[in-house]
Write an enzyme that holds these catalytic residues in place. Sequence first.
Site, PDB file in Angstrom:
ATOM      1  N   GLY A   1       0.824  -1.057  -0.194  1.00  0.00           N
ATOM      2  CA  GLY A   1      -0.077   0.058   0.112  1.00  0.00           C
ATOM      3  C   GLY A   1       0.960   1.078   0.120  1.00  0.00           C
ATOM      4  O   GLY A   1       2.087   1.269   0.572  1.00  0.00           O
TER       5      GLY A   1
ATOM      6  N   ARG B   1       0.855  -5.592  -4.889  1.00  0.00           N
ATOM      7  CA  ARG B   1       1.021  -6.570  -3.836  1.00  0.00           C
ATOM      8  C   ARG B   1       1.209  -7.887  -3.963  1.00  0.00           C
ATOM      9  O   ARG B   1       1.343  -8.624  -3.274  1.00  0.00           O
ATOM     10  CB  ARG B   1      -0.337  -6.832  -3.198  1.00  0.00           C
ATOM     11  CG  ARG B   1      -0.718  -5.430  -2.400  1.00  0.00           C
ATOM     12  CD  ARG B   1      -1.889  -5.508  -1.415  1.00  0.00           C
ATOM     13  NE  ARG B   1      -2.423  -4.476  -0.703  1.00  0.00           N
ATOM     14  CZ  ARG B   1      -1.785  -3.942   0.589  1.00  0.00           C
ATOM     15  NH1 ARG B   1      -0.725  -4.299   0.986  1.00  0.00           N
ATOM     16  NH2 ARG B   1      -2.074  -2.893   1.054  1.00  0.00           N
TER      17      ARG B   1
ATOM     18  N   ASP C   1       5.540  -7.634   5.185  1.00  0.00           N
ATOM     19  CA  ASP C   1       5.430  -8.834   4.179  1.00  0.00           C
ATOM     20  C   ASP C   1       6.603  -8.525   3.255  1.00  0.00           C
ATOM     21  O   ASP C   1       7.380  -9.614   2.483  1.00  0.00           O
ATOM     22  CB  ASP C   1       4.068  -9.158   3.644  1.00  0.00           C
ATOM     23  CG  ASP C   1       3.232 -10.011   4.558  1.00  0.00           C
ATOM     24  OD1 ASP C   1       3.632 -10.628   5.460  1.00  0.00           O
ATOM     25  OD2 ASP C   1       1.975  -9.700   4.592  1.00  0.00           O
TER      26      ASP C   1
ATOM     27  N   LYS D   1       8.335   0.820   5.416  1.00  0.00           N
ATOM     28  CA  LYS D   1       7.117   1.589   4.950  1.00  0.00           C
ATOM     29  C   LYS D   1       5.684   0.987   5.215  1.00  0.00           C
ATOM     30  O   LYS D   1       5.646  -0.159   5.265  1.00  0.00           O
ATOM     31  CB  LYS D   1       6.931   1.577   3.395  1.00  0.00           C
ATOM     32  CG  LYS D   1       5.962   2.071   2.572  1.00  0.00           C
ATOM     33  CD  LYS D   1       5.374   1.003   1.767  1.00  0.00           C
ATOM     34  CE  LYS D   1       4.638   0.007   2.259  1.00  0.00           C
ATOM     35  NZ  LYS D   1       3.621  -0.581   1.418  1.00  0.00           N
ATOM     36  N   THR D   2       4.711   1.547   5.937  1.00  0.00           N
ATOM     37  CA  THR D   2       3.333   1.421   5.923  1.00  0.00           C
ATOM     38  C   THR D   2       2.736   2.235   7.033  1.00  0.00           C
ATOM     39  O   THR D   2       3.340   2.625   8.038  1.00  0.00           O
ATOM     40  CB  THR D   2       3.183  -0.086   6.663  1.00  0.00           C
ATOM     41  OG1 THR D   2       1.733  -0.371   6.957  1.00  0.00           O
ATOM     42  CG2 THR D   2       3.886  -0.488   7.922  1.00  0.00           C
TER      43      THR D   2
ATOM     44  N   ASP E   1       0.341   1.851   8.790  1.00  0.00           N
ATOM     45  CA  ASP E   1      -0.160   1.178   9.810  1.00  0.00           C
ATOM     46  C   ASP E   1       0.673   1.253  11.107  1.00  0.00           C
ATOM     47  O   ASP E   1       0.282   1.135  12.127  1.00  0.00           O
ATOM     48  CB  ASP E   1      -0.359  -0.455   9.487  1.00  0.00           C
ATOM     49  CG  ASP E   1      -1.313  -0.509   8.352  1.00  0.00           C
ATOM     50  OD1 ASP E   1      -1.877   0.373   7.790  1.00  0.00           O
ATOM     51  OD2 ASP E   1      -1.515  -1.834   8.022  1.00  0.00           O
TER      52      ASP E   1
ATOM     53  N   LYS F   1     -26.576  16.177  16.459  1.00  0.00           N
ATOM     54  CA  LYS F   1     -27.618  14.992  16.410  1.00  0.00           C
ATOM     55  C   LYS F   1     -27.130  13.901  15.866  1.00  0.00           C
ATOM     56  O   LYS F   1     -27.738  12.806  15.497  1.00  0.00           O
ATOM     57  CB  LYS F   1     -28.610  15.754  15.409  1.00  0.00           C
ATOM     58  CG  LYS F   1     -28.328  16.092  14.137  1.00  0.00           C
ATOM     59  CD  LYS F   1     -29.308  16.768  13.128  1.00  0.00           C
ATOM     60  CE  LYS F   1     -28.809  17.269  11.863  1.00  0.00           C
ATOM     61  NZ  LYS F   1     -29.675  17.821  10.876  1.00  0.00           N
TER      62      LYS F   1
ATOM     63  N   ARG G   1      -4.387  -2.510   9.220  1.00  0.00           N
ATOM     64  CA  ARG G   1      -4.663  -3.907   8.936  1.00  0.00           C
ATOM     65  C   ARG G   1      -5.009  -4.833  10.157  1.00  0.00           C
ATOM     66  O   ARG G   1      -5.987  -5.298  10.375  1.00  0.00           O
ATOM     67  CB  ARG G   1      -3.939  -4.687   7.898  1.00  0.00           C
ATOM     68  CG  ARG G   1      -4.349  -5.672   7.330  1.00  0.00           C
ATOM     69  CD  ARG G   1      -3.294  -6.361   7.044  1.00  0.00           C
ATOM     70  NE  ARG G   1      -2.528  -5.924   6.165  1.00  0.00           N
ATOM     71  CZ  ARG G   1      -2.539  -5.704   4.700  1.00  0.00           C
ATOM     72  NH1 ARG G   1      -3.766  -6.365   4.045  1.00  0.00           N
ATOM     73  NH2 ARG G   1      -1.839  -4.915   4.272  1.00  0.00           N
TER      74      ARG G   1
ATOM     75  N   TYR H   1      -8.008   5.441   2.570  1.00  0.00           N
ATOM     76  CA  TYR H   1      -7.012   5.686   1.440  1.00  0.00           C
ATOM     77  C   TYR H   1      -6.472   6.998   1.370  1.00  0.00           C
ATOM     78  O   TYR H   1      -5.466   7.282   0.691  1.00  0.00           O
ATOM     79  CB  TYR H   1      -7.800   5.401   0.179  1.00  0.00           C
ATOM     80  CG  TYR H   1      -7.995   3.555   0.154  1.00  0.00           C
ATOM     81  CD1 TYR H   1      -7.089   2.663  -0.332  1.00  0.00           C
ATOM     82  CD2 TYR H   1      -9.158   3.097   0.573  1.00  0.00           C
ATOM     83  CE1 TYR H   1      -7.292   1.209  -0.106  1.00  0.00           C
ATOM     84  CE2 TYR H   1      -9.498   1.718   0.741  1.00  0.00           C
ATOM     85  CZ  TYR H   1      -8.548   0.936   0.300  1.00  0.00           C
ATOM     86  OH  TYR H   1      -8.612  -0.440   0.465  1.00  0.00           O
TER      87      TYR H   1
ATOM     88  N   ARG I   1      -2.940   7.765   2.549  1.00  0.00           N
ATOM     89  CA  ARG I   1      -1.877   7.200   2.004  1.00  0.00           C
ATOM     90  C   ARG I   1      -0.939   7.868   1.161  1.00  0.00           C
ATOM     91  O   ARG I   1       0.216   7.502   1.114  1.00  0.00           O
ATOM     92  CB  ARG I   1      -2.347   5.745   1.435  1.00  0.00           C
ATOM     93  CG  ARG I   1      -2.971   4.887   2.688  1.00  0.00           C
ATOM     94  CD  ARG I   1      -3.215   3.529   2.040  1.00  0.00           C
ATOM     95  NE  ARG I   1      -3.568   3.150   0.706  1.00  0.00           N
ATOM     96  CZ  ARG I   1      -3.611   2.066   0.024  1.00  0.00           C
ATOM     97  NH1 ARG I   1      -3.429   0.817   0.846  1.00  0.00           N
ATOM     98  NH2 ARG I   1      -4.202   1.754  -1.084  1.00  0.00           N
TER      99      ARG I   1
HETATM  100  P1  FBP Z   1       0.792  -1.936   3.738  1.00  0.00           P
HETATM  101  O1  FBP Z   1       0.903  -2.806   4.974  1.00  0.00           O
HETATM  102  O2  FBP Z   1       1.000  -2.561   2.437  1.00  0.00           O
HETATM  103  O3  FBP Z   1       1.566  -0.774   3.858  1.00  0.00           O
HETATM  104  O4  FBP Z   1      -0.833  -1.457   3.424  1.00  0.00           O
HETATM  105  C1  FBP Z   1      -1.365  -0.947   4.670  1.00  0.00           C
HETATM  106  C2  FBP Z   1      -2.906  -0.834   4.195  1.00  0.00           C
HETATM  107  O5  FBP Z   1      -3.109   0.730   3.829  1.00  0.00           O
HETATM  108  C3  FBP Z   1      -3.796  -1.081   5.352  1.00  0.00           C
HETATM  109  O6  FBP Z   1      -3.773  -0.002   6.435  1.00  0.00           O
HETATM  110  C4  FBP Z   1      -4.908  -1.465   4.540  1.00  0.00           C
HETATM  111  O7  FBP Z   1      -5.780  -2.369   5.135  1.00  0.00           O
HETATM  112  C5  FBP Z   1      -4.565  -1.909   3.413  1.00  0.00           C
HETATM  113  O8  FBP Z   1      -3.347  -1.548   3.058  1.00  0.00           O
HETATM  114  C6  FBP Z   1      -5.543  -2.009   2.132  1.00  0.00           C
HETATM  115  O9  FBP Z   1      -5.024  -2.424   1.219  1.00  0.00           O
HETATM  116  P2  FBP Z   1      -5.512  -2.415  -0.602  1.00  0.00           P
HETATM  117  O10 FBP Z   1      -4.589  -1.259  -0.734  1.00  0.00           O
HETATM  118  O11 FBP Z   1      -5.081  -3.635  -1.063  1.00  0.00           O
HETATM  119  O12 FBP Z   1      -6.707  -2.164  -0.333  1.00  0.00           O
END
Ligand code: FBP
Length: 537
Positions: free
Chosen positions: A77, A141, A172, A198-199, A201, A238, A248, A414, A417
């Site tokens: 991602g 991916r 991964d 990188k991530t 998360d 309200k 993730r 998204y 990111r």
């Molecule tokens: P990475 O671990 O590859 O950085 O991706 C994280 C992430 O953004 C998660 O937060 C999210 O659940 C997932 O990718 C979404 O994946 P996709 O881009 O395949 O919809």
Amino acid sequence: MQNLSELQKARLTFKPEIAKVLQDLKLAQFVESSKKEVLADVAKSFPNIKDCSELSVTTKNKQSFGSLSLGVVFSGGQAAGGHNVITGIFDAIKALHPESRLFGFLNGPKGIIQGKYVELSQEKLEPFRNQGGFDLIGSGRDKIETPTQFEEALKVVSGLDLDGLVIIGGDDSNTNAAFLAEFFLQKGVKTKVIGVPKTIDGDLQNERVAISFGFDTACKIYAETIGNISRDALSAKKYYYFVKLMGRSASHITLECALKSEPNLALIGEEIEANGKKLSDVVSEISDLICQRADQEKDFGTVLIPEGIIEFLADVKGLIQELNKLLAKDSVQAQKLIEVEQALSESAKSCLKLMPEEIQLQLLMDRDSHGNVQVSKIETERLFIALVQEELKKRKEKGSYKGKFSPQPIFCGYEGRAALPSNFDATYCYNLGRLAALLIAHKKTGYMAALTNLHQKVQNWEGFAVPLASLIHFEERSGKQKAVIKKELVDLNGKVFKIFALKRDAWRLQDSLLQSGPIQFFGLKEITDTVPFTISL
Ligand code: FBP
């Protein structure tokens, strides 16, 4: 030249500061800092890189280098700052030798296998400095997994005569980097492999990696939305906003955003798991908050939900494990919900039945190439809204709830990111790129580039290389044990969680919410150069 807004153009002129040890790369050297243990079972898969010691960067006598050829790939991602890793690598190899070359593999690891790449020149890179996204070369991916794919990758890197390959990815992808480094050594190929953490998360952490890049920018963007939406709730009085936040597995993003925005309730998956809570327990917890607030005539509020929560709920976790095993078998993949249901245990079946049908179907969607449930596609915010609605109805009938419940689902995902990277991510990434290039120039392989002291001035950041094999353990994926880099979950004994736990009770009824506002690039350093709590605490 791509089309750029005025702000994008202004960002092109941002010059990331460089850590002192990485300024004159010809002076930089690596020294072994400590030996890292590799699990015995893991070591069997990595005979050539299992004995790597951790390295630290220091400066010594000036050295000269020949020209270098490097490849770079984005994996997984998007995360803000990725382009700066590439510009960092490019500037570094050109500084080491002006004839050095950089090749970008297209659309993720499959670009390596298929030999699809572009040469990255100064001219190509210029419009991407300090910009968001991964679109310079794209990402993907796919994994390099089968023996044929390893051989194909080898052919491509040998064909390009690469001195090194930098894999910019999460847990991964860095696992993949370790396997490739080992394979190239076994085959006697000169290409070195270095991983860059990188991530968004934030779950790729270790002793030397305080945070992966992209986390800071994503959290700042989500916290801005949460602050704004909570102020909307407080104004209109309200709506209940149920905000699902990306991440993730680990709840780092939710925890960081909670501290930045102070919502009425923030669920932390790791705490829920530690307390053995089930879906119905969390539904009761949210309903209790809504009832308490209704008693104070507050029929509004904000609830944060980490997207990975479903895998921390005792009953849903069991259900997902069973589903993963069933879906891993091709024969079951195409089957309908009703048929899958028959194959489940009684407890898993009753858990599935608790959920609205669209969520049940979302749970059955294809796993990603690493065997993970695609949690960002599961509308957990809607699941909780539906179940809380039912619970509140029951309470109303019993007379214990008198409020009006108007929920609104929000997903913060998204949009965080591929944003323009914060000053922190832009600078962090540029330095990570320099470090990765330096490791390859020194013929190091099977390492993750790491910078420490991130809470201090950039000048004082220190460079390390963490042996990838030392980060690997075994865990179940698609029903099988696999060697992978461990995801770092929220530490319930850590400072960040403890501070959150101390503060959160006051947020329930007081509406002490904070508006952190948009990311700032210009102005007071206290506003432009902030770092995540994970680092500052
Ligand atoms: P990475 O671990 O590859 O950085 O991706 C994280 C992430 O953004 C998660 O937060 C999210 O659940 C997932 O990718 C979404 O994946 P996709 O881009 O395949 O919809």
